[in-house]
Write an enzyme that holds these catalytic residues in place. Structure first.
Site, PDB file in Angstrom:
ATOM      1  N   ARG A 194      70.868  -0.817  19.500  1.00  0.00           N
ATOM      2  CA  ARG A 194      69.949   0.226  19.956  1.00  0.00           C
ATOM      3  C   ARG A 194      70.651   1.567  20.131  1.00  0.00           C
ATOM      4  O   ARG A 194      71.814   1.622  20.505  1.00  0.00           O
ATOM      5  CB  ARG A 194      69.334  -0.158  21.304  1.00  0.00           C
TER       6      ARG A 194
ATOM      7  N   SER B 165      78.766  -5.332  24.558  1.00  0.00           N
ATOM      8  CA  SER B 165      78.681  -6.499  25.440  1.00  0.00           C
ATOM      9  C   SER B 165      79.536  -7.671  24.973  1.00  0.00           C
ATOM     10  O   SER B 165      79.033  -8.742  24.636  1.00  0.00           O
ATOM     11  CB  SER B 165      77.223  -6.906  25.596  1.00  0.00           C
TER      12      SER B 165
ATOM     13  N   ASP C 113      76.554  -4.753  28.855  1.00  0.00           N
ATOM     14  CA  ASP C 113      75.147  -4.727  29.276  1.00  0.00           C
ATOM     15  C   ASP C 113      74.965  -4.989  30.768  1.00  0.00           C
ATOM     16  O   ASP C 113      74.048  -4.453  31.383  1.00  0.00           O
ATOM     17  CB  ASP C 113      74.301  -5.687  28.436  1.00  0.00           C
TER      18      ASP C 113
HETATM   19 MG    MG Z   1      70.910  -7.251  25.561  1.00  0.00          MG
END
Ligand code: MG
Ligand code: ADP
Length: 524
Positions: free
Chosen positions: A110, A179, A232
């Site tokens: 993202r 992450s 994250d």
């Molecule tokens: Mg995630």
């Protein structure tokens, strides 16, 4: 006469056929019954092996608190990496300006931008874009992966509308959510320790991932600054804290699972140098790698681990998270298919394929409330081409889902309570609430039970910010988890709030870019 004889003969022949048919029907019924009996036996044994009574959960809680302590005391002191993040300032609502985030580490990649207006304006406007990561990039080279991210970011920036404005002299500051376990040396640099969740870009291990992304951006002739490298969980913590000062812990339950929390900086200063003014630092636990002999392990966990990309590692994650839960269910069904023939004489070929049962399908079957379990039948047919299952067999399939969902959820709950215990927020302190002073005191659990400086919170409330598709969408999982937290905390649970902080990780990284920006606009 002759005719009648013949007829009798026909009659006798018919009766014999009828008998044979009846015998086949009876035999089939008996077979179905014995299949069910054997499958039930496998189920019962499995349920016993997965059992998480409160007494066992309490042992997991204590083990978590003990391992947290051990991981903080020395590098490699525990399977819990307890990584200092160098994040010593969390957003508080005063942030202003335009900031970005890129988020890598899950199913989707993202990019996000947010215009912040301080306490008055808060989040004025935000936009994000999401793209699936091409699977070949998960196993390719580091340059290909980081070039892909940089290209997406650059093109996102190029498509910016007029309502997003940089402050005079402000460069584009980015929060990079990555992450995976990273060893940080500053808030905006860190090297990848190893991959998880199906990524395996070998030449990236040991590399500074911020520098790698920075190079990708520069190769495209752009100048942007990566102000914060977070994962994250840290993003979720920051995103939650922006709105609520009581957020102390963040937990992700999605493809993978992890947690972070606010620790006394003093406890990690030997790794990070001087103690920051705030006296606090966010610790990335990498709790997916938590290990304890009290975890209820089964044949499924052994098989799954042996065949995984990271055998011997991330045992907790493999029992809890969305990437693995469906596959755990599949492995029990394989055993039932092989030993009890629940899906017929041949084991469906596809059932033997690892990860062929995805957790969203598991959760669909688990939530099937139709009397004949037609959703279960639909999933088995769609995924495996299995037809004609009896309701009895479908019930067993649901129970397998329930057993693994419950085990995962209750272990996650024990993990959360372990963190609460470590920071003295599990309600077990003498006066029943958090002491309101600014001293760093040792708690009562052999030094594992610390207390935070509490001038940051109101009324002794502690909020756990949760995110991730598993927690968000798998209702039974969420229910089991919340129920176990309440059972474990007893009275103490009235001060603990578990809140979904949806998509906090993206905006949280942008907020951390703001609180760690080079150039902070005073007015806007
Ligand atoms: Mg995630
Ligand atoms: P990621 O963890 O990949 O960043 P998410 O937080 O959106 O992304 O979590 C996605 C994961 O959540 C999926 O891999 C899946 O395991 C799990 N998940 C998504 N939807 C459901 C669902 N309906 N039921 C159970 N699990 C789900």
């Amino acid at each position: 006469m002759a005719q009648s004889k013949a007829m009798t003969g026909v009659y006798i022949a018919c009766a014999a056929t009828a008998c044979a048919v009846a015998a086949v029907v009876v035999a089939n019924r008996m077979k179905a019954r014995s299949q069910k009996t054997t499958a039930r036996k496998i189920l019962l044994e499995f349920q016993e092996a997965c059992d998480t009574p409160l007494s066992r959960l309490r042992q997991v809680v204590d083990a978590m608190a003990v391992e947290m302590h051990a991981g903080l005391v020395s590098e490699g002191g525990s399977k819990l990496k307890m990584l200092p993040t160098f994040v010593d300032r969390l957003p508080d609502g005063n942030e202003k300006g335009l900031y970005y985030a890129v988020d890598l580490g899950g199913t989707n990649f993202r990019v996000l931008r947010v215009q912040l207006g301080g306490l008055e304006g808060r989040v004025i406007k935000q936009e994000y874009e999401e793209v699936a990561i091409p699977p070949e990039l998960m196993l390719g080279t580091s340059q290909e992966l980081f070039d892909f991210i940089a290209a997406e970011l650059v093109s996102f920036v190029a498509r910016e509308g007029d309502d997003f404005r940089l402050h005079e002299g402000q460069s584009r500051e980015i929060g990079f959510t990555f992450s995976f376990p990273v060893k940080q040396t500053a808030v905006n640099s860190g090297t990848l320790i190893h991959w998880t969740k199906g990524f395996k870009v070998n030449d990236a291990v040991g590399q500074d991932v911020v520098a790698a992304l920075q190079r990708g951006i520069e190769r495209r002739g752009h100048k942007m600054r990566i102000a914060a490298l977070v994962n994250d969980t840290v993003g979720t913590l920051a995103g939650g804290r922006y709105w609520n000062n009581d957020v102390m812990i963040a937990v992700i339950l999605g493809t993978g699972t992890n947690a972070c929390y606010v620790e006394r900086a003093e406890n990690v200063s030997k790794f990070t140098g001087e103690i920051p003014e705030s006296g606090q630092m966010v610790i990335n636990m990498e709790w997916g790698n938590f290990w304890s002999s009290h975890l209820p392990r089964t044949f499924v966990d052994e098989l799954l681990d042996n065949e995984s990309l990271n055998p011997g590692e991330y045992g907790f994650e493999k029992m809890i998270s969305g990437m693995y839960l469906g596959d755990c269910v599949r492995r029990v069904l394989v055993k039932m298919a092989q030993e009890a023939g629940i899906f017929g004489t041949n084991v469906p070929h596809k059932l033997l394929e690892a990860f062929s049962l995805r957790t969203p399908d598991m959760s669909k079957m688990h939530h099937d409330d139709s009397s004949d379990l037609k959703v279960v039948a639909e999933v088995l047919k769609r995924v495996y081409g299995i037809q004609n299952t009896t309701v009895g067999i479908r019930k067993i399939v649901v129970e397998v889902c329930d057993t693994l969902c419950q085990r995962g959820a209750r272990l996650a709950a024990a993990g959360i309570v372990g963190i609460l215990k470590k920071i003295g927020r599990d309600g077990s302190t003498a006066n029943g609430s958090v002491r309101r002073n600014n001293m760093f005191e040792q708690g009562d659990m052999n030094g594992y039970h610390d207390e935070l400086p509490v001038n940051y919170t109101s009324d002794g409330r502690t909020v756990v910010a949760m995110d991730g598709g598993l927690y968000e969408h798998y209702i039974e999982f969420r229910n089991y988890m919340q129920e176990a937290v309440v059972d474990l905390l007893g009275e103490g649970s009235k001060n603990v709030f578990i809140e979904l902080s949806k998509d906090g990780s993206g905006i949280g990284a942008a907020l951390l870019a703001a609180s760690h920006a080079e150039h902070v606009p005073s007015t806007f």
